[in-house]
Design a protein around this motif. Structure first.
Motif, mmCIF file in Angstrom:
data_model
loop_
_atom_site.group_PDB
_atom_site.id
_atom_site.type_symbol
_atom_site.label_atom_id
_atom_site.label_comp_id
_atom_site.label_asym_id
_atom_site.label_seq_id
_atom_site.Cartn_x
_atom_site.Cartn_y
_atom_site.Cartn_z
ATOM 1 N N GLN A 279 0.719 -1.339 0.084
ATOM 2 C CA GLN A 279 0.044 0.120 0.032
ATOM 3 C C GLN A 279 0.956 1.371 -0.119
ATOM 4 O OE1 GLN A 279 -3.653 -0.279 2.332
ATOM 5 N NE2 GLN A 279 -3.082 -2.314 3.019
ATOM 6 N N LEU A 280 1.785 1.159 -0.925
ATOM 7 C CA LEU A 280 2.758 2.488 -1.046
ATOM 8 C C LEU A 280 2.116 3.471 -2.041
ATOM 9 C CD1 LEU A 280 6.272 0.366 -1.137
ATOM 10 C CD2 LEU A 280 5.217 1.726 0.900
ATOM 11 N N ILE A 281 1.084 2.982 -2.751
ATOM 12 C CA ILE A 281 0.633 3.774 -3.738
ATOM 13 C C ILE A 281 -0.928 3.735 -3.604
ATOM 14 C CG2 ILE A 281 2.183 3.760 -5.354
ATOM 15 C CD1 ILE A 281 0.673 1.620 -6.825
ATOM 16 N N ASP A 282 -1.646 4.718 -3.990
ATOM 17 C CA ASP A 282 -3.062 4.786 -4.007
ATOM 18 C C ASP A 282 -3.834 4.420 -5.456
ATOM 19 O OD1 ASP A 282 -3.332 5.938 -1.058
ATOM 20 O OD2 ASP A 282 -2.024 7.138 -2.145
ATOM 21 N N TYR A 283 -3.262 4.852 -6.353
ATOM 22 C CA TYR A 283 -3.716 4.408 -7.747
ATOM 23 C C TYR A 283 -2.754 3.646 -8.671
ATOM 24 C CZ TYR A 283 -7.302 8.020 -6.718
ATOM 25 O OH TYR A 283 -8.191 8.625 -5.961
ATOM 26 N N ILE A 284 -3.021 2.597 -9.393
ATOM 27 C CA ILE A 284 -2.182 1.795 -10.317
ATOM 28 C C ILE A 284 -2.676 2.398 -11.767
ATOM 29 C CG2 ILE A 284 -3.538 -0.097 -10.167
ATOM 30 C CD1 ILE A 284 0.052 0.151 -10.992
ATOM 31 N N ARG A 285 -1.612 2.762 -12.445
ATOM 32 C CA ARG A 285 -2.090 3.483 -14.059
ATOM 33 C C ARG A 285 -1.395 2.741 -14.876
ATOM 34 N NH1 ARG A 285 -0.380 7.803 -15.661
ATOM 35 N NH2 ARG A 285 -2.427 8.179 -16.436
ATOM 36 N N VAL A 286 -1.399 1.221 -14.805
ATOM 37 C CA VAL A 286 -1.072 0.551 -16.014
ATOM 38 C C VAL A 286 -1.959 0.737 -17.172
ATOM 39 C CG1 VAL A 286 0.155 -1.254 -14.738
ATOM 40 C CG2 VAL A 286 -2.247 -1.267 -15.057
ATOM 41 N N ALA A 287 -1.389 0.482 -18.395
ATOM 42 C CA ALA A 287 -2.308 0.667 -19.514
ATOM 43 C C ALA A 287 -2.734 -0.557 -20.375
ATOM 44 C CB ALA A 287 -1.752 1.515 -20.596
ATOM 45 N N ALA A 288 -3.520 -0.987 -20.827
ATOM 46 C CA ALA A 288 -4.087 -2.124 -21.446
ATOM 47 C C ALA A 288 -2.942 -2.575 -22.400
ATOM 48 C CB ALA A 288 -5.361 -2.199 -22.067
ATOM 49 N N THR A 289 -2.630 -1.636 -23.446
ATOM 50 C CA THR A 289 -1.563 -1.700 -24.460
ATOM 51 C C THR A 289 -0.480 -2.421 -23.913
ATOM 52 O OG1 THR A 289 -2.843 -0.362 -25.903
ATOM 53 C CG2 THR A 289 -0.660 -0.929 -26.403
ATOM 54 N N HIS A 290 0.107 -1.504 -22.662
ATOM 55 C CA HIS A 290 1.657 -1.882 -22.547
ATOM 56 C C HIS A 290 1.619 -3.006 -21.468
ATOM 57 C CE1 HIS A 290 1.951 2.519 -23.782
ATOM 58 N NE2 HIS A 290 1.986 1.725 -24.781
ATOM 59 N N ALA A 291 0.583 -3.720 -20.730
ATOM 60 C CA ALA A 291 0.728 -4.527 -19.820
ATOM 61 C C ALA A 291 -0.145 -5.896 -19.954
ATOM 62 C CB ALA A 291 0.161 -3.803 -18.405
#
Length: 405
Positions: A279-291
């Protein structure tokens, strides 16, 4: 339903896009996005030379098995090129399954968790006043969340603020080589807190404000910035520092309560596993195209959910409308969805190539009941916009040291 043919298209209606079309023997087809900014041809070649020959004749309904075959079945896992290629195939197969079932993809994921998808728009300006004027324009358009980026006085170019340049193609001029930009942490600090102080004074507390550091700070500098910005109640501070060493975010977290977001360059769940589970971040910003596509993002969203982390998918203009459509289906489903980055549906040129069924109203996107992803691709129109080699800039400190982009 067998995979009969897979086509790869590379076109440039303002930005380069790599689009994959998977065609079945029942003539149902699906679309996927394989765009990797600055390395588009590498992904297209990887698809054509290595993945596509392995997929002809396979059952298009076996999405999970095909994903595992392409990821687990090879020795060289992960990596931006590999995962963008897998992602495109995966999106296309979900598109096919939705069309075969005559249902939108979000229904196949489990249905809606909300009636619409909340967005944040970008306000980029040469000065603080100009940035805030653009913020006001976006508020008037109905947006409730806005990312503020302002040029740093004393630097020739600032990330997110292109001045009189329309895009990175123009920055490169007639020589398609990476442009170079200066960075100064001290000059940045002289501007950034004042930007948000003026924004809150002008707009009050009913608008969500966000900011992208773009990984230009060391962890202790990010911690200082997060603490300085606490009075202005940001929705999140994006990419405060590089997190290749995920422990770096322990330094930031222990000094500030400003919410933190990261993940647009991540390719698998392993890149963000420790950030999420600790819980070191609050939002995960991965993109469908890149992940790795819809299949992979669904897993990341579920993993994040049990650790109280929300999703906020990357939405840069170098992700095609096919990726944006995939994000909308994931966003409308994910119970822990936070917010979606939005830079518009594209320009008049990309609109000729990609036709979608999404509608924008009061800072939210509403999905239709169109089967599959609800997006179409005009092959003939795409031919009018040939590929143009392009690079993102290289960042350097004022003394010439190469810095984080």
């Amino acid at each position: 339903m067998k995979i009969k043919e897979i086509k790869v298209f590379v076109c440039s209606p303002g930005r380069n896009f790599v689009t994959v079309k998977v065609i079945t023997d029942s003539d149902i087809y699906g679309l996927g996005d394989a765009t990797l900014n600055g390395r588009e041809i590498a992904v297209a070649t990887y698809l054509e030379e290595h993945l596509i020959p392995c997929l002809i004749g396979r059952n298009a309904h076996d999405i999970e098995d095909i994903w595992q075959y392409l990821y687990r079945g090879v020795y060289w896992r992960k990596g931006a090129v590999n995962m963008a290629a897998i992602a495109a195939i995966d999106m296309a197969l979900w598109d096919i399954k939705g069309k075969a079932a005559n249902m939108p993809v979000y229904q196949l994921l489990g249905g809606k968790s909300r009636r619409a998808v909340g967005l944040y728009a970008h306000a980029n300006g040469d000065t603080i006043e100009n940035t805030l004027d653009k913020t006001e324009e976006l508020i008037d358009q109905g947006f409730k969340a806005i990312r503020l980026q302002c040029a740093v006085p004393g630097l020739n170019v600032t990330y997110g603020v292109l001045g009189d340049k329309a895009d990175y193609f123009e920055l490169q001029g007639n020589r398609p080589l990476p442009p170079e930009e200066e960075w100064s942490t001290q000059k940045y600090f002289n501007m950034v807190v004042d930007l948000f102080a003026q924004a809150r004074a002008r707009f009050g507390n009913n608008i969500h404000l966000l900011h992208d550091v773009h990984s230009r700070l060391m962890p202790i500098e990010s911690a200082r910035l997060g603490k300085l910005l606490e009075p202005y109640n940001l929705l999140f501070l994006e990419d405060a520092s590089i997190a290749e060493n995920q422990d770096s975010y322990k330094v930031i977290r222990q000094h500030t309560t400003t919410p933190l977001a990261i993940g647009e360059t991540y390719n698998t769940i392993w890149d963000c596993k420790e950030l999420i589970q600790n819980q070191l971040i609050d939002y995960i910003r991965v993109a469908a195209t890149h992940a790795g596509g819809i299949t992979a993002l669904r897993r990341i969203a579920d993993f994040a959910s049990i650790h109280n982390v929300k999703t906020a998918p990357h939405g840069a203009p170098d992700l095609s409308p096919v990726c944006f459509a995939a994000h909308m289906h994931l966003n409308i489903w994910a119970p822990n969805f936070g917010i979606q980055e939005f830079v518009g549906f594209g320009n008049e040129h990309s609109a000729r190539i990609f036709q979608h069924t999404l509608t924008l109203e009061n800072g939210m996107v509403f999905l239709s009941d169109a089967p599959g992803l609800g997006i179409e691709f005009d092959e003939e129109a795409a031919k009018e916009y040939p590929y143009k080699r392009s690079y993102l800039p290289v960042s350097r400190l004022e003394d010439g040291t190469v810095w984080h982009w």
